[in-house]
Enzyme design. Structure first.
Site, PDB file in Angstrom:
ATOM      1  CB  SER A  42       0.892   1.128  -1.278  1.00 23.33           C
ATOM      2  OG  SER A  42      -0.211   1.615  -1.988  1.00 23.33           O
ATOM      3  N   GLY A  43       1.485  -0.437   1.873  1.00 21.65           N
ATOM      4  CA  GLY A  43       2.569  -0.985   2.687  1.00 21.65           C
ATOM      5  C   GLY A  43       3.629   0.030   3.070  1.00 21.65           C
ATOM      6  CB  SER A  99      -2.998   3.641   8.374  1.00 23.54           C
ATOM      7  OG  SER A  99      -2.227   2.559   8.834  1.00 23.54           O
ATOM      8  CG  ASP A 123       3.665  -0.061   9.630  1.00 27.98           C
ATOM      9  OD1 ASP A 123       4.639  -0.833   9.658  1.00 27.98           O
ATOM     10  OD2 ASP A 123       2.782  -0.094   8.746  1.00 27.98           O
TER      11      ASP A 123
END
Lengths: 383, 383
Positions: free
Chosen positions: A138-139, A143, A200
């Site tokens: 979902s952004g 992960s 990320d």
């Protein structure tokens, strides 16, 4: 012997999409975590298996250690990309699991697990339990936080790793070791995403706030304790198609889009200067929140002009607007998650009402603090 | 002796708000009209009164000609601003009418009527009937089209006015006379609005499409027969406050807003070049419509980044988005009207559905052709 690690998720505060065209973007950690518990088998345990338990999906996978050892004849102990040969070996190990198709991206996550585990810890029997507060795909960097937490837990038991004590038993890595965690996590992300930007995992590892432009990153600490309502529209996005769509719009309207991207660049720069400026020396928290709300509203308008909005995002915007709260999509758009700033002085009753209304639309709501620390480990836990 | 005139309303296709800060804006006529019927009294009629009938509000006002004559001791027959003395005289004439407060802006419209009538036609007894297809005070130029239609009907009976035949009995003014109509209409607009830009009356008088930047106007004809759904949210706007709000945002975020305004300027220029380019030599109508839809979506995003949206506008956007139709607010924002392009190939069934859904939200829908001719008069009507 057990260690638990936790690594935060991330949000994009400003500049998504425009960053692809050279504008500054700003990302932040959120205090929603993926937790990894690693327990090496004791003599009384099963000595020939590596077990992976995923709490949210109630799935458990197990491999004979001998099989894993046979799959990887040679492994580097420094962060290395997974070779084509090793990728084939991993694919064979994963194929046997019969992972349900409904479980989004699970096979690639399991592949990353096998790669990181074998590379860092070799072939020791163990049980790894993963739990997460982050919705998958979902952004919010689920992960990356998984890869960071996993790499951290695995590296915690290697030689010469240094920690310093944070709070309540949680320890953080020394600078050099943290960079090692981040590099391994990036290798995991590559298995999951192909060509990740590395933002990320870096936000998840280091925490705090990171601005990035043309591939160069700047770390900073926020002086504003922001709280965000994160609404997951649950509409799956095709990030590649959305990025391509903005690129095509850029080709069709180069003049307009160049100004739009420049506006976003200025906006990200203004945002970082507000976040960094001392509180309350220059502006009170409430004044800063109001400025940030205005920047969020402007960024949302600019994202809409790039064509990455979605009907569900509009529903969230409209719902929060009724309560005079500012919102913007975060990440790729086209569904995904929407951020709503929850000002310090906002009453809990209003928050409850907004959340109830959004949930009645079928959305999933999270409340998260922004800009906290990165990955941590804890040797004292038994959960 | 009777003449009927009709003058179109207007929409802003692009550039509202940004035009205040030096960007190009584009306005267009719409084929929704204000009609004025002027009938001078015959010997069998009441010879001492001037009557004004407003069909939509079912109101009728009447003044003794002798009183009007006494109110204006001296009048210029060329377009002149209403002096303070004359404004006081008008105020006295209007005060006696006891106009219901609920009728938005009616007193100022009646004032403009008295000024234009007396200045152009002097003190002849007559009955003037006004009907309009335009909602009042919603940004569609209802007051300007009233002033233009009124000035046209009044000037139709003055000496040396030349016409040319248009269609079905409708005549249009020669160039010099049309400018005179426009100048008088502007004087009427000044009484209604204080400091109007002059764009509304110019679009209503001349029709077609006008781009404007820093006070200079460019007239052009569209080669694309666009049709718009115009949704009136019925939320009254405070245009001054909205313009001031954008100005304040400009002061708070000068860099970002300068890029936003530049983006709008480029957008308006791109829009005019699409509208002007020959069809189908370069692009088909459908291709042009798709480009215009994209520009509308982008302009809407940029307007949202200026902070002039409103919950009702979001509702319209969201509703039309469900049918894959592009929309943008038009005019000041903060309520008011929203444009939705209705592509040539869109089925009537879809249009009916969208309209039904918007009307079920309490909105008022109009369908209008874009860029048609300006003010016209007709001597052959008896309605």
């Amino acid at each position: 012997m057990e260690v638990k690690s936790r690594a935060p998720g991330k949000i994009i505060l400003s500049g998504e999409h425009a960053v692809v065209h050279g504008s500054t973007a700003v990302a932040s950690s959120i205090d929603l975590y993926t937790y990894v518990s690693l327990r090496f088998s004791t003599p009384s345990d099963d000595q020939d298996s590596l077990k992976l338990q995923l709490k949210e999906t109630a799935l458990e996978f197990s491999w004979p250690i001998t099989r894993i050892r046979a799959s990887f004849p040679q492994l580097s102990s420094t962060p290395t990309s997974c070779s084509v040969e090793n990728a084939k070996a991993i694919a064979a190990l994963v194929q046997d699991l019969n992972i349900p198709e409904a479980n989004f991206g699970l096979a690639s996550g399991v592949s990353a697990f096998l790669w990181l585990y074998s590379s860092i810890q070799g072939f020791k029997p163990a049980t790894v339990l993963v739990t997460s507060e982050l919705p998958l795909g979902s952004g919010l960097g689920s992960s990356a936080s998984f890869c960071v937490a996993l790499a951290a837990a695995l590296l915690a038991y290697t030689d010469s790793v240094s920690f310093h004590v944070n709070h309540q038993g949680w320890l953080s890595f020394g600078e050099k070791d943290l960079e090692l965690v981040n590099q391994w996590a990036f290798e995991g992300e590559k298995i999951i995403h192909g060509k990740p930007s590395g933002i990320d995992n870096t936000v998840s590892a280091y925490g705090n706030i990171i601005s990035f432009k043309l591939g160069s990153l700047t770390h900073m600490k926020s002086s504003v304790p922001l709280k965000m309502l994160i609404t997951n529209t649950k509409v799956g996005r095709n990030t590649k198609a959305l990025v391509a769509g903005v690129g095509e719009r850029m080709l069709r309207h180069p003049d307009i889009m160049a100004f739009v991207f420049s506006a976003v660049d200025s906006l990200s720069n203004e945002l970082t200067s507000i976040l960094k400026s001392p509180t309350p020396d220059e502006l009170s928290v409430t004044e800063k929140e109001q400025k940030i709300e205005e920047l969020m509203e402007m960024n949302e308008g600019l994202l809409q002009s790039m064509g990455v909005s979605h009907a569900t995002i509009q529903t969230v915007l409209q719902t929060t607007l009724k309560y005079k709260l500012a919102s913007k999509l975060t990440g790729a758009g086209g569904g995904g998650c929407v951020l709503t700033l929850l000002p310090t002085l906002l009453s809990g009753t209003v928050v409850d009402k907004v959340v109830a209304e959004l949930e009645s639309c079928g959305f999933q709501c999270f409340i998260a603090g922004i800009g906290g620390g990165g990955v941590e480990i804890n040797f004292g836990v038994s959960s």
